[in-house]
Every structure is written in structure tokens, then in C-alpha cells.
Design a protein around this motif. Structure first.
Motif, PDB file in Angstrom:
ATOM      1  N   GLN A   1      -4.955   7.290   3.207  1.00 37.40           N
ATOM      2  CA  GLN A   1      -4.346   6.322   4.110  1.00 37.40           C
ATOM      3  C   GLN A   1      -2.886   6.662   4.377  1.00 37.40           C
ATOM      4  OE1 GLN A   1      -5.299   2.964   1.678  1.00 37.40           O
ATOM      5  NE2 GLN A   1      -3.298   2.908   0.684  1.00 37.40           N
TER       6      GLN A   1
ATOM      7  N   ILE B   1       0.557   4.890   5.680  1.00 30.76           N
ATOM      8  CA  ILE B   1       1.152   3.567   5.880  1.00 30.76           C
ATOM      9  C   ILE B   1       2.470   3.722   6.632  1.00 30.76           C
ATOM     10  CG2 ILE B   1       1.913   1.450   4.728  1.00 30.76           C
ATOM     11  CD1 ILE B   1      -1.016   2.223   4.195  1.00 30.76           C
TER      12      ILE B   1
ATOM     13  N   LEU C   1      -8.655  -0.097   2.673  1.00 27.34           N
ATOM     14  CA  LEU C   1      -7.225   0.039   2.388  1.00 27.34           C
ATOM     15  C   LEU C   1      -7.016  -0.150   0.883  1.00 27.34           C
ATOM     16  CD1 LEU C   1      -4.167   0.059   3.219  1.00 27.34           C
ATOM     17  CD2 LEU C   1      -4.368  -2.432   3.373  1.00 27.34           C
TER      18      LEU C   1
ATOM     19  N   ALA D   1      -6.255   5.202   8.332  1.00 27.34           N
ATOM     20  CA  ALA D   1      -6.965   5.756   7.190  1.00 27.34           C
ATOM     21  C   ALA D   1      -7.999   6.776   7.639  1.00 27.34           C
ATOM     22  CB  ALA D   1      -7.642   4.644   6.393  1.00 27.34           C
TER      23      ALA D   1
ATOM     24  N   PRO E   1       0.831  -1.209   0.000  1.00 22.32           N
ATOM     25  CA  PRO E   1       0.000   0.000   0.000  1.00 22.32           C
ATOM     26  C   PRO E   1       0.865   1.258   0.000  1.00 22.32           C
ATOM     27  CG  PRO E   1       0.073  -0.955   2.188  1.00 22.32           C
ATOM     28  CD  PRO E   1       0.808  -1.906   1.286  1.00 22.32           C
TER      29      PRO E   1
ATOM     30  N   VAL F   1      -1.794   0.762   9.152  1.00 17.91           N
ATOM     31  CA  VAL F   1      -2.611   1.634   8.317  1.00 17.91           C
ATOM     32  C   VAL F   1      -3.439   2.558   9.205  1.00 17.91           C
ATOM     33  CG1 VAL F   1      -4.356   1.729   6.507  1.00 17.91           C
ATOM     34  CG2 VAL F   1      -2.893  -0.296   6.737  1.00 17.91           C
TER      35      VAL F   1
END
Lengths: 310, 521
Positions: free
Chosen positions: B67, B69, B266, B114, B61, B112
Motif C-alpha cells: 500500500q 499512503i 488496508l 494498494a 497506515p 490509499v
């Protein structure tokens, strides 16, 4: 709902005014009256006794002091021929490490070489070897929070016959709360079979309220239950008068004035000759005396003030 | 109360001023303050290499406005080499290995955080006549997205998506595709098949959406990713993005998200791809494991300009959970003070219940309490065993500390053996306090008797519960996260309580006979 809450709150306010709790005791009695640096003067029984002696406060006769591990044999030797004495750690609380010894129980040759034996409460026998290890443990600090301690050896007091009549096994003692130099509240602590010869209330001793002005015993309770007669000896606990009460008050005042602390529990015993002997002072006396007397510390304080000669 | 009142007033006024300033001038809002859920995703793969050459690729990702990461990690069997590279729009993780044994394992994990995003599409916007070359590529048909198929064209006309504004066309396509019956079908469904069957899984619906949008002149593409929910699964998800007014706007006809992307989506890759590709015949298998925890909202970390401790921890790379624990400890201690001085509940130490509650916050309350009881019991047994040695205080404590450590390690080992993961992971941080607590428990057991010792232990556990409830409450964490100056209010409360001389509630019981008799008099 709301009225119920209000009622609860009222009852709480009432309680707050009519009993001294832990918070109030600490903030209003101990902190303003007792400087922390002075605690050791009363917490250490030997130091305390020195202070009391300077003012001529009567105490139990000091037979010896064991200063450390190196001193154990000397102390033991000096006690070999003694009878009726008590060994206490200088820094101990709640009666921990105290050994009470009665008559010597050994044959007639009376030499220090033979292992001596003494009678102890509840029919026990204590040997010199046990005495040696007790002294060792005391000076090693096993009963206190200090790295080392001293052992105090005192003559065992024989209580006045009034107290022996209440309960013959063990010692009844008086606790007087002294604020400034005014005794404000008093109680008599009587051992029971369950308390193992000790008079401490939480160990099962009976608390007897003593009128601070007259020395009359007014009410008695055992673990919160009020009673009139000693449960084992059957002797009436209330309605008597402590012998030589005015002398007790004088000694309690004198004892309190011999240390720089102003809120104290003075523990004393009246011996067979009617002389009050101070056992120890307590810098943080407990609150249970309020239950015994049915009186809050604050109420007792104002009562005592009214009685005090101007 | 007089002597401290000036200080008290200052301690109350200053934080209140700061809070007012932050809310008023710095424009703090509730959604900025509330902690957010951060997910940890672990992709665990296994395969049988049969000592041959194997290649596996999947997607990594990327951080964007939706999002964030972090903490990306990869672990693999030593026979593999790992490579991460950009391929078109996507980041690809590629493992290549020779002499790969059977049962080889690969693993990829990342955190993550988000943020939900939503777009408003201007109702007046028309479908543009032309696009730049790179965007126009998203109008072309593929094998599975049959833009020019007559059925697609016919459906477009049927729902009226061949004319109207950009927004109207998207709405009609969206309605048509989301009206398809859902079907948990594994494998690929192309646009026309989905249309003919009238039912499809996420990828069929999404392909039909893309085919219809492209057919009506709106560039669009497939998006692949995961719906984040705690637990283990094997299903990934697909949705679409359409090019609207210079933005790629998300649509999910499967789960009813029109022009928006929720916080638990995601994004892993774009365009029509498979989540994994690998050498054939290696018995490839995978699981997707997701766990969640609350973290301070990213906006708090940046929005705070005064006393920005979050920023500090971020720079120092210290875990936020530590900061949260540290900030909540004084609050926990205040709870203990309330219990001790107002209720009159006996506890071991002032900070111990707060520390235990903080530790339990990381591992779960139940197993935290279980481990405390186990440790205390073990220590009491050990204390009993060394009692006859009559050791001095400090060496005794040092021995108990060792016993606490050994007990905790053995408990973890044992729990791991029987598969009680939560117990195995119990926090080690209040070790020293545990040793002291155990010693106190033992001493009160010996000096004051069993009743009193267990009363204190019970009191301690009860206060731990209260501390846990307060310290782990979302509201308190949000409050302290955004306004660390609340700690000054905690100090003020302690000053007040330090001077409060009311009767403790449990003393009402202790002095009940005295109070009753006074009330009657």
C-alpha cells in the motif's frame, strides 16, 4: 445486416456526389476562391459599394453616410425632407438593423423644425426621433460584431412591375452565384406575408429557381414545400421570364469582377426602369439555393461551363 | 489531401513507432497501463470531553510494497494536541487535550493506493527448528491466544497440522479456521472460545489461526485494518500474517485469502490491538468513510521513461486528475469535430462540450448537466435584463461572466443547504466558456429564434454526453496515460477531417428533396 449497411453507404456516397454540403462548400469553393483578408471588402456594404462604383456597376443611389455618433444630427438634418429611403448598417447580416421608410407623413409646412414622420411597411409610422436612435444604434455597432459602424442611407428601389405583380409589399430580389466570372446558379426570392416584407428564405420567403441561361422561372418552393402560386397573392410564380435577363447576367459578372473574391453571391433588384441594381455581395453564399433549383452547385457549375461562350 | 499527406504520414508513423517501442522494448503490459482505484479514507471521531482531559489514540497506515499512503491530514478541535509516533511496528496518532468540550470532533484522512500481493510458498519448505529472538517472540501465548491450551493442541493433532511441511501445516490450519461459521459478533473472541463455539467473527478466527500456527512452531501475528469499499461503516477487519521463509505472509481465513492480500485491504496495525483507545466515559464514537477514484497506476508513473508527464506532475505536486483532464481534452475536441463536421450537429463552440464533459468527469454527469442548464437559463434572464441598455459586446460578456459566477456560487450554496452535495461541488473550471456559451445561446435565441437556439443547446448537451463517454472511458484514459503520443494521432485525425469534404449526415435530411429527385432522374 451487412447488405443493409452497404446499401446505406452507397446511398451516402451518392449523396456526397450529388449535393454540395457545408464541408465541401468551405473547402472547395470558399477557401480557394476567397481570401480571408478580402472579406471586409464585401462584408462592409459601404466599402463594397465603393468597389462596385469603380467598375460602374449600377447600385441604388447613396443619399448619405453617417460616420459616427458625432454625425447623427447632420445626417438626420439632411434627411428631413427626403422620402423613400433605406437605412442600413454597413456591417450587418441577415437584414438586421435595416429600416425602410416610405413617403413623408407630416403636414404641408415642410420645415426641418417640425418632427418629421415617415410611412413604413406594414402600416407603421417612423418618427425623426426613432430614426435618430436607429442611426445611433447602428453607428454604435449594435447590429454587428464591431465596436463602431457606419450607416448607409440609400434611395429605396422600386422594383420592376413584373416583381410587383408577384407580391406588392416588399422587394423581390435575385441571388446569382458567380464562380470566377461565370454566373452558375440563380434564384428569385419573393417575400410573403409571413416573411415580413423580407425575402430571406429562412425568414419565410419563397425561393424560385431561375434558369441561368434563359431567365425563365422554373420551380418554386416555400420552406421545402414545392408550390406553383404565391400563397397570398395567388400569382403564378413559375413559367415566367425575368425581364432583361441577359442584362442581369452582365451586371452580375461585372459586380463579381469588381472585387478580388471569386466565389460570390450577388444580390440584385431590377428597378422600375428595368435596370438591374446590385444590393450587396455575399462572400459565403448559402447552400439552400441547391434545394430551390433542385440542382447541386457542382452540377450547376458544369452546366454553366457548357453554356459559357468560349 | 496531397499537400498534407507527408505530415499526416509522420503524425501517424511516429506515435505508432513509440507505442511499438514501449510495448516491445520497455515491456509495457496492460495491468501497468490501466488506471487504479485510489481510496480516500476519512476517520471521523467525536466525543464528549466534559471540559476534562482526554486522550485518543488510533493507528496511521504505513506505506509498504502493498500500500502507498499519501495526502495524510488531521483536523481536531483546538483543545487537542496532535502527535504521531512510532510504537513498535505501528504508527500511532495520538490526540491529547485538556478542557475538552462536549461534542469535540477529531478527524484523520489519507489516500490509499494498494496493490494486490500474493505469495507462493515453496512446498518443500520445512518448519525451522529455531528463530532469532525477535521472531521467536511471535510464538508465545497471550491471554486471548492460548497457544498451550489443550483444546488447541488437540485440534492441531486432529487436523494433522502438528506434522508435515510448513505449507501443509498452514493449509490445514487455514482450512480449520476458515471452516468456522461466520458470526457478526462485536467485541473480542479469544482463540479457545472461537474453537469451542465453532463460530466466530474475523478476530476470533484470526486468533485461533495464530494460536494453532504458534503451537506448531510457525511465528504468526494478528493484522488489523480496513476492507476498502466506498461508503460509510464502523467495522474494521482483522487477519493474520505468518512468518514463512523470511517473509510475513498474509492469510485471511474469514474472507478466503490464502497467502495473498487483495488490493482493497488496508493494513493499519500489527499485533493484537484495538483500533481506537481513549479515555473512559467520553461517549466516543466514530465512522469510517471511504470514497474512491481512478488514478494512473503507480507503475505508469515510474515505468515511463519517454515523455514522462506523470513524473512531472508528481514532482510539481499537481493533481493527477488535472493531467488526466488535460490529456483527454484534445480527444474530447475531436469528438466535437466529428459531431459538427461529419454529423452536422450544431453546438455552441468547438471546445465547450469537451470542457463541460471534462468538468462533469469530476462531479458526475447528471449534476454537471443540471448546473449547465441552470447557469445558461440564469444568464439568459440576465442578458434579457440588460438588453435594453444596448451595451457593447465585451462589457456584456464581462457582465455575463459575473452572472455565471454568481449563479454557480448561489447554486452551490443552495445545493449545500438542501444537502445535494454533488451539485454543490460542481466544478468551476469552465466558467469563462459558460459565459460565452450563454451569450451565444442568447444571441441565437434572439437572432435565429427559439427553435434554432434550443436545437443548438440540445446538440451541445448531446455532444457533451458523447464527450463524457469517450473522455471518461477507462480504455481511453489508460491509452493516453501510457501513450500520450496518441495526441499526435488526434492531430492526424483532425488534419484528415479538416480536408474531408463529404456531406454531413444531417445535410442528407436538409437536401432530401434534391437527393430524391436526383435519384429518380
Amino acid at each position: 445486416m451487412f447488405t443493409r449497411l452497404k446499401e446505406l453507404f452507397e446511398r451516402y456516397r451518392y449523396a456526397s456526389q450529388h449535393v454540395v454540403g457545408m464541408n465541401r462548400r468551405n473547402a472547395k469553393y470558399i477557401y480557394p476562391n476567397n481570401a480571408r483578408r478580402d472579406y471586409p471588402l464585401v462584408d462592409d456594404k459601404i466599402l463594397c459599394k465603393e468597389q462596385l462604383a469603380q467598375r460602374g456597376v449600377p447600385t441604388a443611389e447613396t443619399l448619405n453616410i453617417c460616420h459616427g455618433l458625432f454625425d447623427v444630427e447632420r445626417t438626420l438634418h439632411s434627411l428631413a425632407l427626403e422620402s423613400n429611403f433605406v437605412i442600413k448598417p454597413a456591417n450587418g447580416s441577415g437584414g438586421k438593423g435595416i429600416l425602410v421608410l416610405g413617403e413623408r407623413a407630416v403636414g404641408s409646412d415642410d420645415t426641418a423644425q417640425t418632427e418629421a414622420k415617415w410611412l413604413a411597411p406594414a402600416g407603421k409610422v417612423v418618427t425623426a426621433g426613432q430614426l435618430r436612435s436607429q442611426l445611433g444604434n447602428i453607428v454604435f455597432g449594435a447590429f454587428g460584431r464591431k465596436l463602431a459602424d457606419r450607416a448607409l442611407i440609400e434611395r429605396k428601389l422600386v422594383p420592376h412591375e413584373y416583381f410587383r405583380s408577384l407580391w406588392p409589399d416588399g422587394v423581390c430580389d435575385l441571388r446569382i452565384i458567380v464562380l470566377g466570372e461565370t454566373p452558375i446558379m440563380a434564384m428569385l426570392r419573393v417575400p410573403t406575408r409571413g416573411s415580413g416584407g423580407k425575402a430571406n428564405l429562412h425568414q419565410g420567403g419563397i425561393g424560385v429557381a431561375v434558369n441561368i441561361a434563359t431567365g425563365r422561372t422554373e420551380r418554386a418552393s416555400l420552406k421545402g414545400q414545392s408550390l406553383r402560386f404565391h400563397p397570398e397573392s395567388g400569382v403564378e410564380l413559375v413559367g415566367g421570364t425575368i425581364p432583361g435577363w441577359q442584362r442581369v447576367l452582365v451586371v452580375a459578372r461585372l459586380a463579381a469582377s469588381s472585387v478580388p473574391l471569386d466565389y460570390l453571391g450577388v444580390d440584385l433588384v431590377i428597378d422600375e426602369d428595368g435596370e438591374p441594381k446590385v444590393l450587396e455581395l455575399n462572400a459565403r453564399p448559402g447552400l439552400e439555393i441547391q434545394n430551390v433549383n433542385g440542382l447541386s452547385l457542382e452540377a450547376a457549375q458544369s452546366l454553366a461551363r457548357a453554356l459559357e461562350p468560349v | 489531401m496531397r499537400s498534407g499527406s507527408g505530415l499526416l504520414a509522420l503524425l501517424i508513423a511516429f506515435p505508432l513507432f513509440l507505442i511499438t517501442y514501449k510495448v516491445g522494448a520497455l515491456n509495457y503490459r496492460l495491468e501497468d497501463i490501466l488506471p487504479r482505484k485510489q481510496y480516500r479514507v476519512a476517520v471521523d471521531m467525536s466525543l464528549d470531553g466534559n471540559l476534562g482531559r482526554v486522550a485518543v489514540t488510533t493507528f496511521l497506515p504505513q506505506s509498504d510494497e502493498h500500500q502507498q499512503i499519501t495526502e495524510e491530514e488531521h483536523i481536531a478541535d483546538p483543545s487537542f494536541r496532535f502527535l504521531s509516533e512510532t510504537e513498535g511496528l505501528n504508527r500511532v496518532a495520538r490526540w491529547t487535550g485538556s478542557a475538552v468540550p462536549d461534542g469535540a470532533k477529531l478527524s484523520l484522512s489519507y489516500s490509499v493506493l494498494a496493490t494486490p500481493i500474493a505469495y507462493d510458498i515453496d512446498p518443500g519448505l520445512d518448519v525451522p527448528d529455531g528463530y532469532s529472538q525477535s521472531i521467536a517472540a511471535y510464538l508465545k501465548p497471550t491471554d486471548n491466544i492460548q497457544v498451550d491450551h489443550s483444546d488447541v493442541r488437540a485440534t492441531l493433532r486432529e487436523v494433522g497440522a502438528d506434522n508435515g511441511t510448513l505449507r501443509q501445516r498452514l493449509q490445514r490450519i487455514y482450512q480449520r479456521t476458515s471452516a468456522l461459521r461466520s458470526r457478526a459478533f462485536k467485541g473480542t473472541t479469544d482463540a479457545v472460545t472461537a474453537l469451542r463455539l465453532g463460530e466466530a467473527s474475523c478476530n476470533g478466527k484470526s486468533r485461533l489461526f495464530v494460536a494453532m500456527a504458534r503451537a506448531t512452531g510457525i511465528p504468526s501475528r494478528l493484522v488489523g485494518g480496513l476492507i476498502l469499499e466506498e461508503g460509510q461503516k464502523r467495522t474494521s477487519h482483522q487477519w493474520v500474517e505468518a512468518y514463512v521463509g523470511g517473509h510475513w505472509v498474509p492469510f485471511d481465513p474469514t474472507n478466503d485469502h490464502f497467502a495473498r492480500l487483495p488490493a482493497n485491504y488496508l493494513v493499519l496495525y500489527r499485533n493484537d490491538q484495538a483500533l481506537f483507545s481513549h479515555t473512559a466515559d467520553v461517549n466516543f464514537d466514530y465512522t469510517l468513510a471511504t470514497s474512491g477514484k481512478l488514478v494512473p497506476s503507480p507503475r505508469i508513473r515510474t515505468a515511463l521513461s519517454v515523455f514522462n508527464v506523470w513524473g512531472l506532475f508528481e514532482r510539481l505536486k499537481l493533481p493527477f486528475s488535472l493531467l488526466r483532464t488535460v490529456l483527454m481534452l484534445p480527444v474530447g475536441a475531436l469528438v466535437v469535430v466529428l459531431f459538427r463536421n461529419v454529423v452536422g450537429m450544431p453546438t455552441f463552440g468547438t471546445f465547450l462540450p469537451a470542457l463541460i464533459a471534462a468538468a462533469a468527469g469530476e462531479t458526475g454527469l447528471f449534476w454537471g448537466l443540471v448546473s449547465i442548464v441552470v447557469v445558461i437559463l440564469a444568464t439568459v434572464v440576465a442578458r434579457q435584463a440588460i438588453e435594453s441598455l444596448r451595451l457593447l459586446h465585451s462589457p456584456t460578456l464581462a457582465i455575463l461572466l459575473a452572472v455565471v459566477v454568481l449563479t454557480m456560487l448561489s447554486t452551490s450554496l443552495l445545493a449545500d443547504l438542501v444537502g445535494l452535495e454533488s451539485l454543490a461541488r460542481v466544478s468551476y473550471f469552465p466558467i469563462a466558456v459558460m459565459a460565452i456559451a450563454s451569450e451565444r445561446f442568447y444571441l441565437s435565441l434572439v437572432e435565429q429564434g427559439r427553435t434554432s437556439a434550443f436545437k443548438q443547446l440540445g446538440g451541445t448537451l448531446l455532444v457533451v454526453l458523447a464527450c463524457y463517454a469517450v473522455m471518461n472511458s477507462l480504455a481511453m484514459q489508460a491509452l493516453l496515460g501510457a501513450f500520450p503520443e496518441v495526441l499526435l494521432l488526434v492531430i492526424a485525425a483532425n488534419i484528415y477531417l479538416g480536408k474531408w469534404i463529404g456531406v454531413r449526415i444531417m445535410e442528407l435530411w436538409r437536401f432530401r428533396s434534391l437527393l430524391q429527385q436526383r435519384a429518380m432522374a
